[in-house]
Design a protein around this motif. Sequence first.
Motif, PDB file in Angstrom:
ATOM      1  N   GLN A   1       0.807  -1.219   0.000  1.00 56.46           N
ATOM      2  CA  GLN A   1       0.000   0.000   0.000  1.00 56.46           C
ATOM      3  C   GLN A   1       0.844   1.275   0.000  1.00 56.46           C
ATOM      4  O   GLN A   1       0.317   2.357   0.193  1.00 56.46           O
ATOM      5  CB  GLN A   1      -0.920   0.038   1.225  1.00 56.46           C
ATOM      6  CG  GLN A   1      -2.107  -0.877   1.124  1.00 56.46           C
ATOM      7  CD  GLN A   1      -1.789  -2.297   1.579  1.00 56.46           C
ATOM      8  OE1 GLN A   1      -0.767  -2.541   2.186  1.00 56.46           O
ATOM      9  NE2 GLN A   1      -2.661  -3.223   1.254  1.00 56.46           N
TER      10      GLN A   1
ATOM     11  N   MET B   1      -3.397  13.078  -6.318  1.00 59.96           N
ATOM     12  CA  MET B   1      -3.876  11.757  -6.681  1.00 59.96           C
ATOM     13  C   MET B   1      -3.733  11.551  -8.174  1.00 59.96           C
ATOM     14  O   MET B   1      -3.953  12.456  -8.962  1.00 59.96           O
ATOM     15  CB  MET B   1      -5.348  11.607  -6.288  1.00 59.96           C
ATOM     16  CG  MET B   1      -5.952  10.249  -6.607  1.00 59.96           C
ATOM     17  SD  MET B   1      -6.630  10.015  -8.280  1.00 59.96           S
ATOM     18  CE  MET B   1      -8.038  11.069  -8.266  1.00 59.96           C
TER      19      MET B   1
ATOM     20  N   THR C   1      -4.605   8.186 -10.969  1.00 61.71           N
ATOM     21  CA  THR C   1      -5.066   6.807 -11.112  1.00 61.71           C
ATOM     22  C   THR C   1      -3.892   5.924 -11.527  1.00 61.71           C
ATOM     23  O   THR C   1      -2.945   6.375 -12.160  1.00 61.71           O
ATOM     24  CB  THR C   1      -6.196   6.689 -12.149  1.00 61.71           C
ATOM     25  OG1 THR C   1      -5.720   7.197 -13.388  1.00 61.71           O
ATOM     26  CG2 THR C   1      -7.421   7.459 -11.703  1.00 61.71           C
TER      27      THR C   1
ATOM     28  N   ALA D   1      -5.157   1.045  -3.788  1.00 61.97           N
ATOM     29  CA  ALA D   1      -4.604   2.378  -3.584  1.00 61.97           C
ATOM     30  C   ALA D   1      -3.248   2.279  -2.892  1.00 61.97           C
ATOM     31  O   ALA D   1      -3.000   1.357  -2.120  1.00 61.97           O
ATOM     32  CB  ALA D   1      -5.557   3.208  -2.733  1.00 61.97           C
TER      33      ALA D   1
ATOM     34  N   GLN E   1      -8.756   3.023   2.655  1.00 69.67           N
ATOM     35  CA  GLN E   1      -8.113   2.502   1.444  1.00 69.67           C
ATOM     36  C   GLN E   1      -9.004   1.566   0.641  1.00 69.67           C
ATOM     37  O   GLN E   1      -8.896   1.510  -0.577  1.00 69.67           O
ATOM     38  CB  GLN E   1      -6.806   1.801   1.797  1.00 69.67           C
ATOM     39  CG  GLN E   1      -6.993   0.519   2.557  1.00 69.67           C
ATOM     40  CD  GLN E   1      -5.668  -0.104   2.953  1.00 69.67           C
ATOM     41  OE1 GLN E   1      -4.646   0.240   2.384  1.00 69.67           O
ATOM     42  NE2 GLN E   1      -5.697  -0.985   3.913  1.00 69.67           N
TER      43      GLN E   1
ATOM     44  N   LEU F   1     -10.784   3.529  -1.949  1.00 68.22           N
ATOM     45  CA  LEU F   1      -9.940   4.307  -2.862  1.00 68.22           C
ATOM     46  C   LEU F   1      -9.265   3.354  -3.836  1.00 68.22           C
ATOM     47  O   LEU F   1      -8.093   3.033  -3.702  1.00 68.22           O
ATOM     48  CB  LEU F   1      -8.882   5.083  -2.072  1.00 68.22           C
ATOM     49  CG  LEU F   1      -9.391   6.081  -1.043  1.00 68.22           C
ATOM     50  CD1 LEU F   1      -8.261   6.524  -0.143  1.00 68.22           C
ATOM     51  CD2 LEU F   1     -10.030   7.269  -1.726  1.00 68.22           C
ATOM     52  N   ASP F   2     -10.003   2.877  -4.813  1.00 66.30           N
ATOM     53  CA  ASP F   2      -9.474   1.880  -5.736  1.00 66.30           C
ATOM     54  C   ASP F   2      -8.520   2.486  -6.753  1.00 66.30           C
ATOM     55  O   ASP F   2      -8.752   3.570  -7.274  1.00 66.30           O
ATOM     56  CB  ASP F   2     -10.619   1.204  -6.492  1.00 66.30           C
ATOM     57  CG  ASP F   2     -11.533   0.436  -5.566  1.00 66.30           C
ATOM     58  OD1 ASP F   2     -11.041  -0.047  -4.537  1.00 66.30           O
ATOM     59  OD2 ASP F   2     -12.729   0.324  -5.879  1.00 66.30           O
TER      60      ASP F   2
ATOM     61  N   MET G   1      -5.570   3.995  -7.207  1.00 61.91           N
ATOM     62  CA  MET G   1      -5.006   5.334  -7.271  1.00 61.91           C
ATOM     63  C   MET G   1      -3.750   5.413  -6.416  1.00 61.91           C
ATOM     64  O   MET G   1      -3.614   4.719  -5.430  1.00 61.91           O
ATOM     65  CB  MET G   1      -6.015   6.406  -6.864  1.00 61.91           C
ATOM     66  CG  MET G   1      -6.544   6.321  -5.467  1.00 61.91           C
ATOM     67  SD  MET G   1      -7.622   7.712  -5.014  1.00 61.91           S
ATOM     68  CE  MET G   1      -9.051   7.411  -5.990  1.00 61.91           C
ATOM     69  N   ASP G   2      -2.837   6.250  -6.873  1.00 67.08           N
ATOM     70  CA  ASP G   2      -1.639   6.562  -6.111  1.00 67.08           C
ATOM     71  C   ASP G   2      -1.833   7.948  -5.512  1.00 67.08           C
ATOM     72  O   ASP G   2      -2.234   8.886  -6.205  1.00 67.08           O
ATOM     73  CB  ASP G   2      -0.398   6.550  -7.000  1.00 67.08           C
ATOM     74  CG  ASP G   2      -0.043   5.154  -7.476  1.00 67.08           C
ATOM     75  OD1 ASP G   2      -0.497   4.178  -6.864  1.00 67.08           O
ATOM     76  OD2 ASP G   2       0.701   5.044  -8.459  1.00 67.08           O
TER      77      ASP G   2
ATOM     78  N   TRP H   1     -10.418  12.283   1.381  1.00 65.28           N
ATOM     79  CA  TRP H   1     -10.735  10.948   0.838  1.00 65.28           C
ATOM     80  C   TRP H   1     -12.080  10.990   0.123  1.00 65.28           C
ATOM     81  O   TRP H   1     -12.235  10.395  -0.943  1.00 65.28           O
ATOM     82  CB  TRP H   1     -10.761   9.889   1.934  1.00 65.28           C
ATOM     83  CG  TRP H   1      -9.533   9.755   2.776  1.00 65.28           C
ATOM     84  CD1 TRP H   1      -9.500   9.489   4.116  1.00 65.28           C
ATOM     85  CD2 TRP H   1      -8.147   9.841   2.386  1.00 65.28           C
ATOM     86  NE1 TRP H   1      -8.204   9.426   4.566  1.00 65.28           N
ATOM     87  CE2 TRP H   1      -7.349   9.636   3.533  1.00 65.28           C
ATOM     88  CE3 TRP H   1      -7.502  10.097   1.182  1.00 65.28           C
ATOM     89  CZ2 TRP H   1      -5.959   9.659   3.504  1.00 65.28           C
ATOM     90  CZ3 TRP H   1      -6.111  10.133   1.156  1.00 65.28           C
ATOM     91  CH2 TRP H   1      -5.358   9.909   2.291  1.00 65.28           C
TER      92      TRP H   1
ATOM     93  N   GLN I   1     -12.908  10.029  -8.532  1.00 63.45           N
ATOM     94  CA  GLN I   1     -12.725   8.695  -9.092  1.00 63.45           C
ATOM     95  C   GLN I   1     -14.038   8.193  -9.706  1.00 63.45           C
ATOM     96  O   GLN I   1     -14.045   7.629 -10.787  1.00 63.45           O
ATOM     97  CB  GLN I   1     -12.257   7.744  -7.983  1.00 63.45           C
ATOM     98  CG  GLN I   1     -11.940   6.358  -8.456  1.00 63.45           C
ATOM     99  CD  GLN I   1     -11.506   5.484  -7.297  1.00 63.45           C
ATOM    100  OE1 GLN I   1     -12.027   5.614  -6.176  1.00 63.45           O
ATOM    101  NE2 GLN I   1     -10.563   4.609  -7.532  1.00 63.45           N
TER     102      GLN I   1
END
Length: 120
Positions: free
Chosen positions: A10, A37, A39, A45, A77, A80-81, A83-84, A109, A116
């Motif tokens: 992570q 952020m 993707t 994430a 997390q 939050l799919d 994504m960096d 978030w 997103q």
Amino acid sequence: MPQFAFGKRQRLLNGSDFKRVFTRAERSSDRYFTVLMRTSDLDHARLGLAIAKKQARRAVDRNRIKRIVRESFRHHQHRLDAMDIVVLARRDTAAATNEDLFNSLRHHWKRLMKKQASAQ
């Protein structure tokens, strides 16, 4: 049941990961944090921290901020799919209460989840 771990998987681990996020990133800012952020092509994430000595002079303050960001990310997390994320502290962060920081991060978030969802 979502996993609430914060392991190596992570984390943003190297400079190229951070550089990728810093170039063409979505931005969310408030009084305490700037969150960048981008993707990714992974299925989860990842989080990177950039807590500057200029923003939080004492090591104890920087470490407290990092602990709070990691804990907040750990709990969010699973929503939050792919994504960096890089979190940067701002000047008022060191003097803020833990509750204020958690509330700020919760709003970030939510913003990232909205961005997103709209991108999909």
